[in-house]
Every structure is written in structure tokens, then in C-alpha cells.
Write a protein that holds these residues in place. Sequence first.
Motif, PDB file in Angstrom:
ATOM      1  N   LEU A 413       0.825  -1.210   0.000  1.00 13.59           N
ATOM      2  CA  LEU A 413       0.000   0.000   0.000  1.00 13.59           C
ATOM      3  C   LEU A 413       0.860   1.262   0.000  1.00 13.59           C
ATOM      4  N   SER A 414       2.049   1.165   0.542  1.00 15.89           N
ATOM      5  CA  SER A 414       2.899   2.355   0.655  1.00 15.89           C
ATOM      6  C   SER A 414       3.708   2.626  -0.608  1.00 15.89           C
ATOM      7  N   LYS A 415       3.671   1.702  -1.579  1.00 10.66           N
ATOM      8  CA  LYS A 415       4.467   1.857  -2.800  1.00 10.66           C
ATOM      9  C   LYS A 415       3.608   2.324  -3.974  1.00 10.66           C
ATOM     10  N   GLN A 416       2.676   3.221  -3.714  1.00 11.21           N
ATOM     11  CA  GLN A 416       1.768   3.669  -4.769  1.00 11.21           C
ATOM     12  C   GLN A 416       2.242   4.981  -5.376  1.00 11.21           C
ATOM     13  N   SER A 417       2.097   5.076  -6.697  1.00  9.46           N
ATOM     14  CA  SER A 417       2.442   6.326  -7.375  1.00  9.46           C
ATOM     15  C   SER A 417       1.232   6.968  -8.054  1.00  9.46           C
ATOM     16  N   SER A 418       0.101   6.236  -8.134  1.00  6.04           N
ATOM     17  CA  SER A 418      -1.086   6.821  -8.761  1.00  6.04           C
ATOM     18  C   SER A 418      -1.972   7.533  -7.758  1.00  6.04           C
ATOM     19  N   THR A 419      -1.650   7.382  -6.480  1.00  2.00           N
ATOM     20  CA  THR A 419      -2.461   8.002  -5.434  1.00  2.00           C
ATOM     21  C   THR A 419      -1.612   8.139  -4.179  1.00  2.00           C
ATOM     22  N   SER A 420      -2.159   8.805  -3.174  1.00  2.00           N
ATOM     23  CA  SER A 420      -1.431   8.934  -1.916  1.00  2.00           C
ATOM     24  C   SER A 420      -1.505   7.623  -1.138  1.00  2.00           C
ATOM     25  N   VAL A 421      -0.546   7.416  -0.247  1.00  2.00           N
ATOM     26  CA  VAL A 421      -0.560   6.228   0.605  1.00  2.00           C
ATOM     27  C   VAL A 421      -1.800   6.243   1.501  1.00  2.00           C
ATOM     28  N   LEU A 422      -2.179   7.421   2.002  1.00  2.00           N
ATOM     29  CA  LEU A 422      -3.354   7.533   2.855  1.00  2.00           C
ATOM     30  C   LEU A 422      -4.599   7.069   2.123  1.00  2.00           C
ATOM     31  N   LEU A 423      -4.759   7.512   0.880  1.00  3.29           N
ATOM     32  CA  LEU A 423      -5.946   7.117   0.122  1.00  3.29           C
ATOM     33  C   LEU A 423      -5.918   5.631  -0.179  1.00  3.29           C
ATOM     34  N   ALA A 424      -4.754   5.079  -0.487  1.00  8.38           N
ATOM     35  CA  ALA A 424      -4.651   3.637  -0.739  1.00  8.38           C
ATOM     36  C   ALA A 424      -5.087   2.842   0.486  1.00  8.38           C
ATOM     37  N   CYS A 425      -4.696   3.298   1.664  1.00  5.18           N
ATOM     38  CA  CYS A 425      -5.091   2.622   2.908  1.00  5.18           C
ATOM     39  C   CYS A 425      -6.595   2.720   3.136  1.00  5.18           C
ATOM     40  N   ARG A 426      -7.163   3.889   2.860  1.00  4.76           N
ATOM     41  CA  ARG A 426      -8.611   4.049   3.026  1.00  4.76           C
ATOM     42  C   ARG A 426      -9.385   3.153   2.069  1.00  4.76           C
ATOM     43  N   LEU A 427      -8.920   3.071   0.832  1.00  2.00           N
ATOM     44  CA  LEU A 427      -9.571   2.191  -0.147  1.00  2.00           C
ATOM     45  C   LEU A 427      -9.519   0.747   0.324  1.00  2.00           C
ATOM     46  N   SER A 428      -8.371   0.348   0.852  1.00  2.39           N
ATOM     47  CA  SER A 428      -8.214  -1.015   1.338  1.00  2.39           C
ATOM     48  C   SER A 428      -9.171  -1.308   2.482  1.00  2.39           C
ATOM     49  N   ARG A 429      -9.305  -0.380   3.408  1.00  2.00           N
ATOM     50  CA  ARG A 429     -10.207  -0.582   4.549  1.00  2.00           C
ATOM     51  C   ARG A 429     -11.655  -0.758   4.096  1.00  2.00           C
ATOM     52  N   ILE A 430     -12.059   0.032   3.104  1.00  5.25           N
ATOM     53  CA  ILE A 430     -13.427  -0.066   2.583  1.00  5.25           C
ATOM     54  C   ILE A 430     -13.641  -1.415   1.910  1.00  5.25           C
ATOM     55  N   LEU A 431     -12.691  -1.843   1.065  1.00  8.83           N
ATOM     56  CA  LEU A 431     -12.841  -3.123   0.360  1.00  8.83           C
ATOM     57  C   LEU A 431     -12.912  -4.280   1.352  1.00  8.83           C
ATOM     58  N   ARG A 432     -12.083  -4.257   2.378  1.00  8.62           N
ATOM     59  CA  ARG A 432     -12.067  -5.335   3.364  1.00  8.62           C
ATOM     60  C   ARG A 432     -13.424  -5.457   4.055  1.00  8.62           C
ATOM     61  N   LEU A 433     -14.020  -4.315   4.400  1.00  6.35           N
ATOM     62  CA  LEU A 433     -15.343  -4.356   5.039  1.00  6.35           C
ATOM     63  C   LEU A 433     -16.403  -4.888   4.077  1.00  6.35           C
ATOM     64  N   ALA A 434     -16.343  -4.476   2.820  1.00  8.28           N
ATOM     65  CA  ALA A 434     -17.323  -4.942   1.837  1.00  8.28           C
ATOM     66  C   ALA A 434     -17.239  -6.454   1.661  1.00  8.28           C
ATOM     67  N   VAL A 435     -16.031  -6.993   1.672  1.00 10.95           N
ATOM     68  CA  VAL A 435     -15.859  -8.440   1.533  1.00 10.95           C
ATOM     69  C   VAL A 435     -16.453  -9.175   2.726  1.00 10.95           C
ATOM     70  N   ILE A 436     -16.201  -8.682   3.943  1.00 10.64           N
ATOM     71  CA  ILE A 436     -16.714  -9.353   5.144  1.00 10.64           C
ATOM     72  C   ILE A 436     -18.238  -9.267   5.212  1.00 10.64           C
ATOM     73  N   LEU A 437     -18.788  -8.098   4.926  1.00  8.57           N
ATOM     74  CA  LEU A 437     -20.239  -7.924   5.035  1.00  8.57           C
ATOM     75  C   LEU A 437     -21.003  -8.678   3.951  1.00  8.57           C
ATOM     76  N   SER A 438     -20.289  -9.144   2.936  1.00  5.26           N
ATOM     77  CA  SER A 438     -20.915  -9.947   1.873  1.00  5.26           C
ATOM     78  C   SER A 438     -20.640 -11.434   2.067  1.00  5.26           C
ATOM     79  N   LEU A 439     -20.239 -11.793   3.264  1.00  9.42           N
ATOM     80  CA  LEU A 439     -19.766 -13.138   3.567  1.00  9.42           C
ATOM     81  C   LEU A 439     -20.715 -14.240   3.114  1.00  9.42           C
ATOM     82  N   ARG A 440     -22.024 -14.038   3.281  1.00 10.69           N
ATOM     83  CA  ARG A 440     -22.988 -15.106   2.992  1.00 10.69           C
ATOM     84  C   ARG A 440     -23.353 -15.183   1.508  1.00 10.69           C
ATOM     85  N   ARG A 441     -22.852 -14.245   0.694  1.00 12.66           N
ATOM     86  CA  ARG A 441     -23.011 -14.306  -0.761  1.00 12.66           C
ATOM     87  C   ARG A 441     -24.465 -14.307  -1.204  1.00 12.66           C
TER      88      ARG A 441
END
Length: 494
Positions: A413-441
Motif C-alpha cells: 500500500l505504501s508503494k503507490q504512485s497513482s495516489t497517496s498512501v493515505l488514500l490507498a489505505c482508506r480504499l483497502s479498509r473499505i474493500l475489506r469491510l465490503a468483503v466481510i459484510l458480503s460473507l454469505r453471498r
Amino acid sequence: MENNSSYAVIDLGSNSFHMMIVQVVAGSVQVIGRVKRKVRLAAGLDNDMNLSNEAMLRGWECLNLFAERLQDIPSQNLRIAGTATLRLAKNVDVFLNKAENILGQKIRVISGDEEANTIYKGVAYTSSSKQKRLVIDIGGASTELVAGEGDIPQISNSLNVGCVTFLDKFFPNGELSEQNFTNAIGAAELEIGQVRDLYKDFDWKEEVGASGTVQAIQEILIHQGHDERITLARLVSIMQQAITYGSIKRLNIPGLVQERQQVFPSGLAILIAIFRQLNLVGMTLAGGALREGLLYSMLPHLTKQNVRERTLNSVMTRYHVDEEHAKRVAELAMNLVNQVSDKWDMEQFGALEILRSAALVHEVGLQVAYKDQQIHASYLLANTNLPGFTEAQKNLLTALVRNHKEDIDQSSLSKQSSTSVLLACRLSRILRLAVILSLRRKDEAMPKVLVTVENEVLKLTLPENWIGKNPLTEAELGQEASYQAAQGWQLVIE
């Protein structure tokens, strides 16, 4: 695979001859062969514009290599284009007669305008952007400048300025001096200045380079710790580095690969002239150029769909991704983003499109194994051609997919050049929650959640009594809070 057919394009350039062979797989182009040889045809032009026998021999030897693969390509699936040097050479028929006999195919020497327009379309068909753009291609004997919008070129020019022809003229004996660079830049500026006013009111939003020079500069920038954006200041800095070596033979700029060394200084000088004359502010590398333009002229059905969507659909098909579930996770991720958008600015750099894309392909690793699927997925995507994504966007995509579950790999996440490291971390946090909350498919099993943020504290509020009825998801969310806490991020679940 469509009709089990292969397609081939050959670009007889002034510096290199290229052959690309592809098949159409799952609605997307898959490269199955590439051959490239440095022929330096333009170096064989004498003062009377005749090609030397030595230069023609180098070209014929290369075409003998190409001919073997062409035996398996239907003639209607083949395009061969000659460019600037073959346009200029007075004895071109001598070269073409033997070249066509070697290949068993006709060769079209295309005009400068046709070359410029085809380059532009090659850029457009491999890009997801529909904005106004300026496309630059520095070849061995010509440079193309094309302004257009979407996939339509509107202002096209081909100039007799090239990295091979400028090499011997302005860098005699390979000498790298400030005066030689000044002379080369000045000569290029004179040529570009003749067409500069045609572009001044176009108001492009993107500046894209489609040449080996631009790729070489981007590789140098990334190797030296910069992002991929090329600016005039960075070009001048690289020029100063080159001058310190004194000679092309000793040129060893960190990040410059050996095969680009010979014509790099002259290409660099031409690009500096373009930046100065057209007042460019930031260029990125294109995903395609002349060869792709020739290729897609044979595949018009593939140009009707947005290239990024075509790529994502192809990846999901090839890796048998559950498309319904992928879309479910993507929609939930976008829903979560909308809820935090008043506090977290996530619209910048096209980041939300990359988040959506990561959600759609996050399960490609299941084709390898369930265990460590996120690592498998990241590897597969990093080593897959993804038209429509720049290299920096692809790096962000793979980092998000790598981090969609379990331990968080902060280094990716810290090796990004298309965006800030902070934004990359925020995107990751959102995706992780979406995956967990969709657990039952299942759509009906997904809770209606409220997400709020305060600085970097992310608070997730679930419906009353929902937690007690879904103990596995509760446990997963609890574990997720621990994963995020290990990175110094706070996730509160109510």
C-alpha cells in the motif's frame, strides 16, 4: 477463443522492426508472441535519401525471422506497415520488392498523417479515458503529435524529427555534452514550432506518450523513487545526469535498460523540445500505439466497449469469477464510500474506479487455492496484461486485491504512485469491510450498515439484533478490527 484465429501486425519502424501476434480470448486480446529487432533503418539513409545496402540487409534479415511465424496467420488477419524511413527513401522499391518476397505479403508504406491517426487510435483503444488528449510518439525518423477526444483524432502532424536521425547529427561519436543537447533541442523546437499554433486552443486534459523514449524515462523515474508522471523539470534532471557520463557508451543512468541506451539521448532532447514548445505539464505512458491501432482495425467489435470494462469482464471469465458476487461486493464498496465521502475525499486520481475494479476481480485467486487466495490473486493480476490500466493503476489494483482479507501488507500500500498512501489505505479498509459484510453471498443476507468516520477512526453501525444472529460475521469483524489496529487504524463496531 473466437474462431480459433490468430492475428499479426508488423511495424517496420525507423529504429526497430516489431511483430506482435495475438489471439482473442474471452473477449479480450491476448498476446501470444512478440519479436523485436533493432534494425536502425534510418541510420542507413544517406544525404540523397537512399537506403544503404547494409541497412536493407539488416531489415531483410529481421524479416526472415518474422516470416516463419507468418506462415500460420491468415492473410486477412495480418497488417504490415512501413513508416517514416520507408516514406523518405528514394530507393524504397528495392527494399520492398525483396521484403515482400521474404514475407509473402504486401507491405503498405503509410503516410505521416495515417501513421499519426493510427497511433492515436492505438492509444485510445487501450485506454479507458474519453477525455481530450494529446498523444506524442517519438520514432526513429519521425515524431507524431496528435490531439483528439475519445477515439477520434482531430489534429494530426508527423514531423521529420526522430531519435535515430538526430543521433548522428547532434551527438557525433556519441558525445554527451550540454552543447550537443542544446543543439538537438533547438533543432527539434524549430520543427515543432511550425505546427505549435495548431494545438494551442485544443485544451487537452491528458498528455500521453507512446514511444520507447517515454517508456525509458518512466522506468528511470520509478527506479529513482518518483511516480510515473513525466514533467519538464524531471526531463532536465535526467538530461543533466546523462551529461555527467560524457559518452553514450558509458551512459548508465539508474533505471535505463541497455537496449534503449543508444538512442535515448536524442529521444530525450526531442521530448524536452516538445514539452517546451507545447507547454506540457505532465505526461504518462500509453498502453498502445501504432501496432495496437493496426490490430484493432481488424477487430472493430472490440472497440465498441470501454476497454477497462472489456478487460475486467475478460479477467472474470478467464478465472471463473462468480460475477454476481463480485458485483455485490463492488456495489457495497461504493455504498460505503458514499457514506464517508463527506469526511474522506476519495474521488481523486480516479481511485474509486480502481476500488470498484479490485472488488470485481478480488476472487481470481480462488482458481489457484482458497488458502492465501489474496496472494494468488495479486500475483495473477500483476502478471496479466490489463489494457485500460496504467502501470501505476495496475499497482494500486493489485495492492488492494492483495489486502482484501487477512494480514495487511502495508508495504504494498505504501508503494503507490497513482495516489497517496493515505488514500490507498482508506480504499483497502473499505474493500475489506465490503468483503466481510458480503460473507454469505446473498443480497438478502447483507445488513443495512451505517458507516461514519472521524479522522482515521472508522465506525460501523449494524442493525439492532443483527450481530447476535450472525455470529460468524461478528467474529470476522472482530478479527478485522484487530488487523486494522495492528496498522494503527481504529475500527469501531456497534
